[in-house]
Scaffold this motif. Structure first.
Motif, PDB file in Angstrom:
ATOM      1  N   ASP A  54       0.848  -1.182   0.000  1.00 18.27           N
ATOM      2  CA  ASP A  54       0.000   0.000   0.000  1.00 18.27           C
ATOM      3  C   ASP A  54       0.890   1.241   0.000  1.00 18.27           C
ATOM      4  O   ASP A  54       1.330   1.708   1.034  1.00 18.27           O
ATOM      5  CB  ASP A  54      -0.926  -0.016   1.209  1.00 18.27           C
ATOM      6  CG  ASP A  54      -1.952   1.093   1.168  1.00 18.27           C
ATOM      7  OD1 ASP A  54      -1.906   1.921   0.223  1.00 18.27           O
ATOM      8  OD2 ASP A  54      -2.799   1.141   2.065  1.00 18.27           O
ATOM      9  N   ARG A  55       1.160   1.757  -1.168  1.00 20.67           N
ATOM     10  CA  ARG A  55       2.063   2.892  -1.321  1.00 20.67           C
ATOM     11  C   ARG A  55       1.566   4.129  -0.571  1.00 20.67           C
ATOM     12  O   ARG A  55       2.344   4.854   0.039  1.00 20.67           O
ATOM     13  CB  ARG A  55       2.263   3.201  -2.803  1.00 20.67           C
ATOM     14  CG  ARG A  55       3.269   4.300  -3.047  1.00 20.67           C
ATOM     15  CD  ARG A  55       3.506   4.509  -4.539  1.00 20.67           C
ATOM     16  NE  ARG A  55       4.399   5.601  -4.773  1.00 20.67           N
ATOM     17  CZ  ARG A  55       5.699   5.477  -4.962  1.00 20.67           C
ATOM     18  NH1 ARG A  55       6.247   4.288  -4.975  1.00 20.67           N
ATOM     19  NH2 ARG A  55       6.455   6.537  -5.172  1.00 20.67           N
ATOM     20  N   SER A  56       0.253   4.369  -0.585  1.00 20.88           N
ATOM     21  CA  SER A  56      -0.278   5.558   0.092  1.00 20.88           C
ATOM     22  C   SER A  56      -0.043   5.476   1.606  1.00 20.88           C
ATOM     23  O   SER A  56       0.251   6.493   2.245  1.00 20.88           O
ATOM     24  CB  SER A  56      -1.762   5.737  -0.219  1.00 20.88           C
ATOM     25  OG  SER A  56      -2.513   4.648   0.262  1.00 20.88           O
ATOM     26  N   LEU A  57      -0.136   4.290   2.173  1.00 21.35           N
ATOM     27  CA  LEU A  57       0.129   4.126   3.601  1.00 21.35           C
ATOM     28  C   LEU A  57       1.593   4.424   3.900  1.00 21.35           C
ATOM     29  O   LEU A  57       1.909   5.159   4.839  1.00 21.35           O
ATOM     30  CB  LEU A  57      -0.234   2.714   4.059  1.00 21.35           C
ATOM     31  CG  LEU A  57       0.152   2.372   5.498  1.00 21.35           C
ATOM     32  CD1 LEU A  57      -0.614   3.257   6.478  1.00 21.35           C
ATOM     33  CD2 LEU A  57      -0.099   0.907   5.784  1.00 21.35           C
ATOM     34  N   GLU A  83       3.648   6.265   2.184  1.00 23.95           N
ATOM     35  CA  GLU A  83       3.904   7.698   1.990  1.00 23.95           C
ATOM     36  C   GLU A  83       3.390   8.509   3.172  1.00 23.95           C
ATOM     37  O   GLU A  83       4.037   9.462   3.608  1.00 23.95           O
ATOM     38  CB  GLU A  83       3.270   8.166   0.684  1.00 23.95           C
ATOM     39  CG  GLU A  83       4.008   7.666  -0.549  1.00 23.95           C
ATOM     40  CD  GLU A  83       3.315   8.041  -1.854  1.00 23.95           C
ATOM     41  OE1 GLU A  83       2.198   8.604  -1.813  1.00 23.95           O
ATOM     42  OE2 GLU A  83       3.895   7.762  -2.914  1.00 23.95           O
ATOM     43  N   ALA A  84       2.246   8.133   3.706  1.00 25.68           N
ATOM     44  CA  ALA A  84       1.698   8.841   4.862  1.00 25.68           C
ATOM     45  C   ALA A  84       2.599   8.672   6.082  1.00 25.68           C
ATOM     46  O   ALA A  84       2.838   9.627   6.830  1.00 25.68           O
ATOM     47  CB  ALA A  84       0.288   8.334   5.170  1.00 25.68           C
ATOM     48  N   ASP A  94       5.680  10.854   5.462  1.00 26.14           N
ATOM     49  CA  ASP A  94       5.350  12.270   5.686  1.00 26.14           C
ATOM     50  C   ASP A  94       5.264  12.586   7.173  1.00 26.14           C
ATOM     51  O   ASP A  94       5.745  13.617   7.629  1.00 26.14           O
ATOM     52  CB  ASP A  94       4.019  12.627   5.003  1.00 26.14           C
ATOM     53  CG  ASP A  94       4.135  12.652   3.492  1.00 26.14           C
ATOM     54  OD1 ASP A  94       5.269  12.738   2.962  1.00 26.14           O
ATOM     55  OD2 ASP A  94       3.073  12.590   2.817  1.00 26.14           O
TER      56      ASP A  94
END
Length: 124
Positions: A109-112, A114-115, A118
């Motif tokens: 899960d790339r969005s996880l 990245e979050a 960040d």
């Protein structure tokens, strides 16, 4: 000797006045399978058996779903001791426990990721 009011059996200079494993009666294995990410929650049922003050403190932290790791941090006890305490409370019906839900492959899960990255950048 001045005893702090923010935790059970703590002293400003000496630290914890009793050994953590005394709290669990020397037991190191919980009867309920608990992960650090397991969520426990109070059922509203009061334990019939006499339990120690740490049991009461742990139960007080479980009004909503709370992780085992979070409770251990609040109690300032090792995770294994906290698991034994929480297991006692599950056994007497005062708590329910739910295993953590894992995704098949959380690293996909790339969005996880990245979050998380960040968030780490903001903290540093």
């Amino acid at each position: 000797m001045h005893i702090r009011q923010d935790g059970p059996w703590l002293d400003d200079a000496a630290g914890r006045l009793i050994r953590p494993y005394t709290v669990s009666g020397g037991r190191t294995r919980p009867t309920t399978t608990l992960d650090l990410l397991s969520l426990v929650m109070a059922t509203g049922t009061m334990p019939q058996a006499h339990l120690g003050p740490e049991h009461s403190l742990a139960l007080g932290l479980c009004h909503g779903p709370t992780s085992v790791a979070e409770i251990a941090a609040h109690l300032r006890l090792p995770a294994v001791v906290t698991k034994v305490l929480l297991s006692d409370l599950v056994d007497c019906g005062a708590l329910t426990a739910r295993a953590p839900r894992y995704h098949d492959s959380p690293t996909d899960d790339r969005s996880l990721l990245e979050a998380v990255l960040d968030g780490l950048r903001r903290r540093l």
